[in-house]
Design a protein around this motif. Structure first.
Motif, PDB file in Angstrom:
ATOM      1  N   ARG A   1       2.809   9.153   5.013  1.00 16.43           N
ATOM      2  CA  ARG A   1       1.391   8.808   5.098  1.00 16.43           C
ATOM      3  C   ARG A   1       0.761   9.356   6.376  1.00 16.43           C
ATOM      4  NH1 ARG A   1       0.990   2.511   4.160  1.00 16.43           N
ATOM      5  NH2 ARG A   1      -1.207   2.971   4.605  1.00 16.43           N
TER       6      ARG A   1
ATOM      7  N   VAL B   1      -6.468   2.933  -5.110  1.00 19.43           N
ATOM      8  CA  VAL B   1      -5.831   2.065  -4.120  1.00 19.43           C
ATOM      9  C   VAL B   1      -6.848   1.641  -3.066  1.00 19.43           C
ATOM     10  CG1 VAL B   1      -3.981   1.906  -2.400  1.00 19.43           C
ATOM     11  CG2 VAL B   1      -3.597   3.162  -4.531  1.00 19.43           C
TER      12      VAL B   1
ATOM     13  N   ILE C   1       0.843  -1.198   0.000  1.00 21.00           N
ATOM     14  CA  ILE C   1       0.000   0.000   0.000  1.00 21.00           C
ATOM     15  C   ILE C   1       0.877   1.246   0.000  1.00 21.00           C
ATOM     16  CG2 ILE C   1      -1.660   1.352   1.344  1.00 21.00           C
ATOM     17  CD1 ILE C   1      -2.914  -1.275   2.241  1.00 21.00           C
ATOM     18  N   SER C   2       1.907   1.236   0.847  1.00 21.90           N
ATOM     19  CA  SER C   2       2.828   2.377   0.870  1.00 21.90           C
ATOM     20  C   SER C   2       3.495   2.566  -0.488  1.00 21.90           C
ATOM     21  CB  SER C   2       3.892   2.176   1.948  1.00 21.90           C
ATOM     22  OG  SER C   2       3.353   2.297   3.239  1.00 21.90           O
TER      23      SER C   2
ATOM     24  N   ASP D   1       2.319   1.732  -3.434  1.00 22.20           N
ATOM     25  CA  ASP D   1       1.345   2.254  -4.396  1.00 22.20           C
ATOM     26  C   ASP D   1       1.070   3.741  -4.161  1.00 22.20           C
ATOM     27  OD1 ASP D   1       1.150  -0.230  -5.564  1.00 22.20           O
ATOM     28  OD2 ASP D   1      -0.700  -0.788  -4.527  1.00 22.20           O
ATOM     29  N   ILE D   2       0.966   4.135  -2.898  1.00 25.15           N
ATOM     30  CA  ILE D   2       0.698   5.542  -2.595  1.00 25.15           C
ATOM     31  C   ILE D   2       1.901   6.402  -2.982  1.00 25.15           C
ATOM     32  CG2 ILE D   2       0.200   7.218  -0.767  1.00 25.15           C
ATOM     33  CD1 ILE D   2      -1.259   4.977   0.726  1.00 25.15           C
TER      34      ILE D   2
ATOM     35  N   ASN E   1       1.989   9.457  -5.559  1.00 23.17           N
ATOM     36  CA  ASN E   1       2.417  10.799  -5.157  1.00 23.17           C
ATOM     37  C   ASN E   1       3.527  11.334  -6.054  1.00 23.17           C
ATOM     38  OD1 ASN E   1       0.603  10.642  -3.082  1.00 23.17           O
ATOM     39  ND2 ASN E   1       2.094  10.743  -1.430  1.00 23.17           N
TER      40      ASN E   1
ATOM     41  N   MET F   1      -5.406   7.549   0.961  1.00 21.63           N
ATOM     42  CA  MET F   1      -4.838   6.882  -0.210  1.00 21.63           C
ATOM     43  C   MET F   1      -5.639   7.257  -1.446  1.00 21.63           C
ATOM     44  SD  MET F   1      -6.060   2.967   0.611  1.00 21.63           S
ATOM     45  CE  MET F   1      -5.276   3.038   2.228  1.00 21.63           C
TER      46      MET F   1
ATOM     47  N   ASP G   1      -5.689   2.565   7.291  1.00 26.73           N
ATOM     48  CA  ASP G   1      -4.395   2.785   6.646  1.00 26.73           C
ATOM     49  C   ASP G   1      -4.198   4.226   6.190  1.00 26.73           C
ATOM     50  OD1 ASP G   1      -2.926   0.243   6.627  1.00 26.73           O
ATOM     51  OD2 ASP G   1      -4.664  -0.503   5.515  1.00 26.73           O
TER      52      ASP G   1
ATOM     53  N   THR H   1      -7.945  12.187  -7.699  1.00 27.66           N
ATOM     54  CA  THR H   1      -7.207  10.918  -7.807  1.00 27.66           C
ATOM     55  C   THR H   1      -7.957   9.952  -8.732  1.00 27.66           C
ATOM     56  OG1 THR H   1      -8.192   9.833  -5.850  1.00 27.66           O
ATOM     57  CG2 THR H   1      -6.254  11.214  -5.493  1.00 27.66           C
TER      58      THR H   1
ATOM     59  N   LYS I   1      -8.166  -2.183  -2.041  1.00 29.25           N
ATOM     60  CA  LYS I   1      -8.113  -2.630  -0.652  1.00 29.25           C
ATOM     61  C   LYS I   1      -9.481  -3.156  -0.203  1.00 29.25           C
ATOM     62  CE  LYS I   1      -6.597  -0.999   3.893  1.00 29.25           C
ATOM     63  NZ  LYS I   1      -7.774  -1.061   4.748  1.00 29.25           N
TER      64      LYS I   1
END
Length: 603
Positions: A455, A590, A113-114, A116-117, A121, A586, A583, A297, A594
């Motif tokens: 994040r 994403v 996840i991190s 992908d974010i 970004n 995002m 989380d 987004t 999830k």
């Protein structure tokens, strides 16, 4: 802060139950340090995330402060400087290459996840590089000087209580003169290249600079901390701080503010444009498309957003036909907002304190209802405060995130210029949006989680504002909109967010004039001329920002409906809310992936 496996909010909830006196930030560090890297790819990602966040926070320290990271409160950042911007984007390209060298298949799901974010970004920020945003550094908000002035009370995102914090604020004040001179250089380049603000935005900005100029240092907004010197300071500390503030404001800041005010009035305003939207500028359509993608987004085009807005306006106005008669209104549904504005029973307050008391009572009534919907709630408390008089005239009701160390709660700021004109119909939906379970739940939880800094202190408009607008809709399920006037307030605020889709795209993609935008909002929302003007200029100054609310809310609502349909009796609303919030912010794509994984795992 190093972390290799981000164990999520559930771990922190357990730790908080056995260590209630420890700050969430400290516990987050303990959780992250307890998780050692299992693969070089994880170590590479952690280092990259740390490097990326530090670069971003040092490039825009004011943003770091806004989202709760006070480590950079002594920095202003010259993010409008050409050399600084070139170095920043070059660094981001380097980070993008480093990220490509990490195989996401080797990462833990939470690290993915991190990944992908961060990928989103980096790509989103680099997409902004071709557009000369820095040539228009002063819009209706006034730019960096106005932001720093807004922190002068010490009650907001930047605390000013200790000697160190006094010096940090003074350090920012000292950097304002250079920022102002760079802004003037940039705007002169903008005049030559045809990249200038609409005249109306400059007209709105000039009084802000005029207000910041003072006859004496002691009369300056930036001198406010000295007026509030703490009794615990020594006489020597008080003397040194007073002298330093007085000299900086008198010798450098005031003359710089005078230069800016004169420049805006004598050079920039005459060179301003009569058009209102980005599409009128060189490469303006591509510029606006980038803004739409950034704030939503999503891959939606401006035309798709415009049509969505028209559909939503029509849907919401149809509901006015039901609630209007319950309030005693018998006219056309579209006229309900204007009629409500004229009814004195919806302006019941005489004193500022009555408004705060009303909000606190609402909070108490809501708490048990929220417990049934949210098993995951922040540890940080929510306080209700009046916006300081210093910034009241230019602010709107808003939320400040708590401090990471737990010393400051989340704050819902009520902006009340005249309590006798404060509309009671908006209060329930506003509290749901700015307080619990809106911004307070999302941002406070995000800070309390064992997440990498980019994040923990990150923000994405579509997620953050989309969640807050979705949170408003929960009021109906909670029974908070049983009174027709409060349900109208909810519908009217939702109508505002829908109308924004129409107005923002109208201004920046369809070539609407400021006057067309004002007329649409007066007719659709019942706005007064003054309120419609303020709103139109906000959308002119922040292209695309207003689009994230409705796009994000509709996506979250659609994901909830999808989960409820797929899981049937297994669907638990509090679990859905946990999945969305646990989380942090995002991109919507994403988030959708999830939620889909959760649905499949829950069947």
């Amino acid at each position: 802060m190093k972390a290799f496996r981000y164990l999520g909010a559930s771990t922190l909830v357990i730790l908080l139950s056995i260590a209630p006196g420890v700050s969430t930030a400290a516990l987050a560090k303990l959780v992250m340090k307890a998780s050692a890297p299992a693969h070089p790819a994880q170590r590479q990602l952690v280092q990259l995330m740390d490097d990326y966040y530090m670069t971003s926070a040092q490039f825009d320290p004011l943003a770091a402060t806004i989202f709760g990271d006070n480590r950079f409160d002594d920095q202003l950042g010259m993010n409008i400087g050409p050399k600084q911007r070139a170095a920043y984007f070059a660094q981001l390209r380097h980070y993008s290459e480093r990220l490509k060298g990490i195989d996401p298949a080797l990462l833990h799901p939470s690290e993915r996840i991190s990944y992908d974010i961060l990928e989103y970004n980096l790509a989103g920020t680099l997409a902004r590089e071709p557009f000369p945003t820095s040539l228009m550094p002063v819009g209706v908000s006034g730019g960096a000087p106005a932001s720093v002035a807004n922190y002068a009370s010490g009650d907001g995102a930047q605390p000013i209580n200790t000697v160190k914090e006094y010096r940090a604020y003074l350090s920012r004040v000292r950097q304002l003169s250079d920022w102002i001179d760079q802004a003037i250089v940039n705007m002169r380049i903008g005049i030559k290249t045809g990249v200038v603000q609409p005249k109306s935005l400059t007209v709105a900005a000039i009084p802000k600079y005029t207000k910041m100029i003072s006859e004496t240092p002691e009369a300056s907004l930036f001198y406010t901390p000295i007026k509030n010197l703490r009794a615990v300071f020594t006489d020597e500390e008080k003397k040194d701080l007073t002298k330093a503030y007085r000299e900086e404001i008198g010798s450098r800041l005031n003359p710089a503010l005078v230069r800016m005010s004169a420049f805006l009035r004598d050079e920039y305003l005459p060179a301003g444009r009569e058009t209102s939207g980005l599409s009128a500028l060189p490469n303006g359509r591509a510029w606006y498309a980038e803004r739409v993608a950034f704030h939503t987004t999503s891959a939606m085009t401006p035309e798709q957003v415009h049509q969505l807005g028209l559909q939503e306006v029509m849907r919401i106005q149809q509901q006015f036909a039901v609630v209007g008669p319950k309030m005693g209104y018998t006219g056309a549904p579209s006229g309900l907002p204007k009629w409500v504005e004229q009814q004195p029973q919806y302006r019941p307050f005489k004193k500022h304190e009555e408004i705060i008391a009303f909000y606190r009572d609402l909070d108490k009534r809501m708490a048990p209802k929220l417990a049934a919907m949210f098993t995951l709630q922040p540890k940080a408390l929510l306080e209700h405060r009046l916006e300081p008089e210093l910034t009241r005239a230019t602010a709107s009701d808003h939320y400040s995130a708590p401090s990471p160390d737990g010393s400051r709660p989340g704050i819902f700021w009520s902006v009340v210029n005249d309590p006798t004109q404060y509309q009671s119909t908006k209060m329930t939906t506003l509290l749901l949006h700015e307080g619990s379970p809106g911004h307070h739940f999302q941002l406070a939880l995000q800070q309390e989680m064992a997440l990498p800094d980019f994040r923990r202190f990150g923000w994405l408009t579509a997620f953050g504002e989309g969640w807050a607008l979705y949170a408003e809709s929960l009021g109906k399920e909670m029974g908070m909109f049983d009174a027709p006037d409060q349900y109208f307030g909810h519908l009217n605020d939702e109508l505002l967010r829908a109308a924004r889709l129409v107005v923002d795209t109208g201004l920046h993609d369809r070539g609407w004039t400021r006057e067309q935008a004002i007329a649409y909002m007066r007719e659709t929302l019942g706005h007064s001329e003054v309120n419609a003007k303020i709103a139109a200029e906000r959308y002119m100054a922040q292209p695309g920002q207003a689009l994230g609310y409705k796009v994000g809310q509709l996506k979250i609502s659609a994901l909830r409906q999808k989960a409820a349909s797929a899981l049937g009796p297994k669907f638990v609303l509090s679990e859905f809310h946990r999945v969305v919030l646990e989380d942090g912010a995002m991109p919507l794509e994403v988030l959708e992936k999830k939620v889909n994984r959760w649905i499949n795992a829950s069947k």
